[in-house]
Design a protein around this motif. Structure first.
Motif, short mmCIF file in Angstrom:
data_model
loop_
_atom_site.label_atom_id
_atom_site.label_comp_id
_atom_site.label_asym_id
_atom_site.label_seq_id
_atom_site.Cartn_x
_atom_site.Cartn_y
_atom_site.Cartn_z
N ASP A 109 0.86 -1.18 0.00
CA ASP A 109 0.00 0.00 0.00
C ASP A 109 0.89 1.23 0.00
OD1 ASP A 109 -2.60 -1.14 0.12
OD2 ASP A 109 -2.33 -1.57 2.25
N ARG A 120 2.08 -5.58 2.08
CA ARG A 120 0.73 -6.09 2.15
C ARG A 120 0.65 -7.61 1.97
NH1 ARG A 120 -4.54 -3.24 0.96
NH2 ARG A 120 -5.99 -4.96 0.81
N THR A 122 1.20 -10.15 3.63
CA THR A 122 1.43 -10.74 4.95
C THR A 122 1.21 -12.25 4.94
OG1 THR A 122 -0.84 -10.20 5.55
CG2 THR A 122 0.86 -8.61 6.17
#
Length: 196
Positions: A109, A120, A122
């Motif tokens: 992001d 992002r 993850t």
């Protein structure tokens, strides 16, 4: 673990294709679920489209041109790339994969105040590259500074995923290796992947 295995080589009978097949078999033998994305066989278009670039800072970013691969990346726990290094870099189709799929809202992001990007991906805990080079190891590492490893580890994995386990396994001097050296390299990959 669900692994997205990305192959980037135009020849279906290439050594890279053999590496991908070996990796897939080793991972499945260890109980992992493997989703193979063969960029050439799937007809992936590496060209960043005009509307994609114009909307790069839009929220949400429009990924409709690559929604299928984005969904597959989001479903994965690990990412393994298989590709040759040409001119000390990625094949164009793999660079296009990063340009189009590792997009805002998917891989990162934009920070609201501007500047840095926020990871992002993850879901990605493992990020490996299985690659070959035509040059000897000393040219790649000492003379060129291992640019592909640096780009992947510091520029893509670190910026897009937190606490990711990065590893790169390379076969150097590919233009002069023997069949025995190729077989030994495949065995090395198989052994490494069976441990994850």
């Amino acid at each position: 673990m669900r692994i997205l295995l990305v192959l980037a080589h135009p020849l279906a009978d290439s050594f890279a294709a053999g590496v991908a097949a070996t990796a897939k078999a080793a991972l499945e033998k260890s109980g992992h679920n493997v989703d193979l994305v063969d960029l050439y066989r799937e007809g992936f278009d590496p060209r960043l489209q005009e509307e994609e670039r114009r909307g790069y800072f839009d929220t949400p970013y429009d990924t409709k041109g690559v929604d299928d691969i984005v969904a597959r990346l989001r479903a994965a726990d690990g990412l393994i790339l298989v590709f040759p290094q040409w001119w000390f870099n990625f094949p164009a189709i793999l660079k296009g994969f990063f340009d189009r799929v590792f997009a805002p809202g998917v891989a990162f992001d934009h920070e609201q105040s501007g500047g840095r990007i926020l990871p992002r991906l993850t879901n990605i805990k493992l990020f490996w590259a299985l690659t070959t080079t035509g040059s000897p190891w000393w040219v790649v590492k000492l003379y060129m500074g291992n640019p592909v490893r640096r780009l992947l580890k510091r520029g893509i994995a670190a910026f897009c995923a937190k606490d990711v386990k990065f590893r790169m396994i390379s076969l150097h001097d590919m233009d002069r290796v023997t069949p025995a050296q190729c077989a030994a390299h495949l065995a090395r990959i198989e052994k490494a992947l069976e441990r994850i």
